[in-house]
Design an enzyme around this catalytic site. Structure first.
Site, PDB file in Angstrom:
ATOM      1  N   TYR A  84      80.685  32.364  45.179  1.00 43.63           N
ATOM      2  CA  TYR A  84      80.354  32.636  44.303  1.00 43.63           C
ATOM      3  C   TYR A  84      80.309  34.576  43.958  1.00 43.63           C
ATOM      4  O   TYR A  84      80.701  35.133  42.818  1.00 43.63           O
ATOM      5  CB  TYR A  84      80.024  32.385  43.319  1.00 43.63           C
ATOM      6  CG  TYR A  84      80.561  30.897  43.150  1.00 43.63           C
ATOM      7  CD1 TYR A  84      81.957  30.694  43.472  1.00 43.63           C
ATOM      8  CD2 TYR A  84      79.788  29.749  42.373  1.00 43.63           C
ATOM      9  CE1 TYR A  84      82.040  29.028  42.655  1.00 43.63           C
ATOM     10  CE2 TYR A  84      80.192  28.715  42.142  1.00 43.63           C
ATOM     11  CZ  TYR A  84      81.730  28.439  42.621  1.00 43.63           C
ATOM     12  OH  TYR A  84      82.187  26.778  42.452  1.00 43.63           O
ATOM     13  N   LYS A  86      82.646  22.715  55.656  1.00 43.63           N
ATOM     14  CA  LYS A  86      83.496  22.480  56.320  1.00 43.63           C
ATOM     15  C   LYS A  86      84.214  23.758  57.038  1.00 43.63           C
ATOM     16  O   LYS A  86      84.842  24.067  57.351  1.00 43.63           O
ATOM     17  CB  LYS A  86      84.850  23.246  54.758  1.00 43.63           C
ATOM     18  CG  LYS A  86      85.747  23.168  54.876  1.00 43.63           C
ATOM     19  CD  LYS A  86      86.663  21.497  55.014  1.00 43.63           C
ATOM     20  CE  LYS A  86      88.369  21.905  54.755  1.00 43.63           C
ATOM     21  NZ  LYS A  86      88.412  20.254  55.481  1.00 43.63           N
ATOM     22  N   ASP A  96      85.233  17.439  51.850  1.00 46.21           N
ATOM     23  CA  ASP A  96      86.934  16.714  51.172  1.00 46.21           C
ATOM     24  C   ASP A  96      85.708  15.223  51.775  1.00 46.21           C
ATOM     25  O   ASP A  96      86.402  14.327  51.473  1.00 46.21           O
ATOM     26  CB  ASP A  96      87.910  16.406  52.539  1.00 46.21           C
ATOM     27  CG  ASP A  96      87.858  17.267  53.451  1.00 46.21           C
ATOM     28  OD1 ASP A  96      86.751  17.468  54.444  1.00 46.21           O
ATOM     29  OD2 ASP A  96      88.631  17.254  54.722  1.00 46.21           O
ATOM     30  N   ASP A 135      78.800  22.997  43.217  1.00 43.60           N
ATOM     31  CA  ASP A 135      79.519  22.988  42.389  1.00 43.60           C
ATOM     32  C   ASP A 135      79.924  21.386  41.693  1.00 43.60           C
ATOM     33  O   ASP A 135      79.905  20.615  40.793  1.00 43.60           O
ATOM     34  CB  ASP A 135      80.162  24.169  41.526  1.00 43.60           C
ATOM     35  CG  ASP A 135      80.189  24.503  40.318  1.00 43.60           C
ATOM     36  OD1 ASP A 135      80.194  24.225  39.234  1.00 43.60           O
ATOM     37  OD2 ASP A 135      80.560  25.322  40.271  1.00 43.60           O
ATOM     38  N   ASP A 156      79.259  17.614  39.776  1.00 45.29           N
ATOM     39  CA  ASP A 156      79.775  16.946  38.755  1.00 45.29           C
ATOM     40  C   ASP A 156      81.035  15.954  38.507  1.00 45.29           C
ATOM     41  O   ASP A 156      80.660  15.651  38.171  1.00 45.29           O
ATOM     42  CB  ASP A 156      80.798  18.147  38.253  1.00 45.29           C
ATOM     43  CG  ASP A 156      80.424  19.211  36.867  1.00 45.29           C
ATOM     44  OD1 ASP A 156      79.307  19.542  37.147  1.00 45.29           O
ATOM     45  OD2 ASP A 156      81.222  20.107  36.227  1.00 45.29           O
TER      46      ASP A 156
END
Ligand code: NAD
Length: 356
Positions: A135, A190, A222, A246, A250
């Site tokens: 980001y 990851k 994943d 992020d 959610d």
């Protein structure tokens, strides 16, 4: 104690109003000052994070934030868009740890899209790093592709990066949070594909040496996304980077039935923090007395616990929320047959009544 109240846009003002009502009946002498932020800041002074708003946030002991954003600002230059206010506050207040609890109140087990036996009793804490990752990494932009099969075409690119000290400090927050709960921590990465996240995994493993009482496991993002739906109760505390956090937070929010139930805290190194619901400004329901104010009210409880050292008052608010849910009161987002549908103001008032 001074609290900066930044309601923002969309449903922000209506849900923050309910949280302020709740803070006002606790019998504490908080000094609360309100300032515009996001689209409201842009309308008031041409910038989503007006100077006076930032000054207030810096001076305050804690910030209670509603939400920012509206599609009508989508055509503004990026630095003037409402969402930039959040990034500016995080940067200036040096907030790096985002704590997002996902708790499924037994009364809402039916509101989750998952089977009640998979989610009932769920109580997990997702800790998202806020300052690094793709980001904020530079360089970024759109350029002429320099190599590979698409050489010469236009390409968009970003840079994923994490400094060692950034990983260490969030890892400490995560291990210490796990110590206060069931002493289990899952670090999500990851590492099989990304250098940045192999480095993340190595540093988290190193910090673990200082917390031998905490059981640490590592999981690829994943798989974590899959496990959050398959068997979410296997998790207790999850720590991860900015982008994965992020998305996963959610996803976790929906396990609990509604994003309207989820509070969050963003903390600096001294536990000063910004407290806000996990959801956005919901322009689709703004001004209609439909928004669920409980995430914001529960964010105020987190503020009392983490920044204002008032854990007992935080408990009082959380118990009042449980009480109104047990009474069968529901805003539209968590409504089920057999319960009583109420609006934003009525839900806030019910929490106030339960407190008094
Ligand atoms: P959103 O979270 O605002 O809304 C998603 C869906 O959830 C909508 O259907 C909305 O009605 C519903 N919802 C959200 N909060 C609710 C509540 N308290 N009670 C009942 N229902 C609720 O996300 P979005 O629609 O993707 O974004 C809308 C705007 O919010 C955009 O401008 C976006 O940039 C901004 N946003 C701001 C923040 C923030 O301020 N921290 C976070 C996310 C999105």
């Amino acid at each position: 104690m001074k609290i900066a109240i930044l309601p923002g846009d969309g449903i922000g003002p209506e849900i923050v109003e309910q949280a302020v009502k709740v803070l006002n009946v606790l019998g504490e002498s908080f000094e609360m000052e309100t300032a515009p932020v996001g689209g409201a800041g842009y309308e008031a002074s041409g910038h989503p994070l007006p100077e006076a708003t930032l000054k207030l946030a810096l001076e305050a002991d804690a910030v209670l934030f509603g939400a920012v954003g509206d599609w009508k600002y989508d055509t503004l230059d990026r630095p003037l868009r409402p969402e930039q206010a959040i990034l500016g506050l995080r940067k200036n207040l040096k907030l790096f740890a985002n704590l997002r609890p996902a708790i499924l109140y037994p009364e809402l087990a039916g509101a989750s899209t998952l089977k009640p036996e998979v989610v009932s009793g769920l109580d997990i804490l997702i800790i998202r790093e806020l300052t690094g990752d793709i980001y904020f990494g530079q360089p970024r932009g759109v350029r002429e592709c320099p190599d590979g099969p698409f050489k010469g075409e236009r390409e968009g690119f970003d840079t994923m990066r994490y400094a060692e000290s950034e990983i260490r400090r969030i890892a400490h927050v995560a291990f210490q949070s796990a110590q206060k709960r069931s002493k289990r921590l899952t670090s999500v990465d990851k590492a099989n594909v990304l250098e940045t996240f192999q480095f993340w995994k190595d540093i988290v493993t190193d910090v673990h040496k200082e917390y031998p009482d905490v059981a640490l496991d590592h999981m690829y993002v994943d798989n974590a996304a899959m496990q959050l739906v398959r068997a979410p109760k296997r998790f207790d505390v999850i720590v991860t980077g900015n982008m994965f956090g992020d998305i996963l937070s959610d996803q976790a929010s929906m396990l609990t039935g509604s994003i309207g139930m989820l509070p969050s805290a963003s903390l600096d190194a001294n536990n000063k923090g910004l407290y806000e619901p996990s959801h956005g400004s919901a322009p689709d329901i703004a001004g209609k007395n439909l928004a669920n104010p409980l995430a914001t009210i529960l964010s105020a409880a987190m503020m009392l616990r983490y920044s204002l050292n008032k854990a007992e008052q935080a408990d009082r608010i959380e118990n009042a929320v449980k009480k109104v849910l047990a009474q069968g009161l529901r805003t539209a987002d968590i409504y089920e047959e057999g319960t009583t549908k109420v609006g934003t103001g009525e839900m806030g008032q019910a929490v106030v009544n339960a407190l008094s």
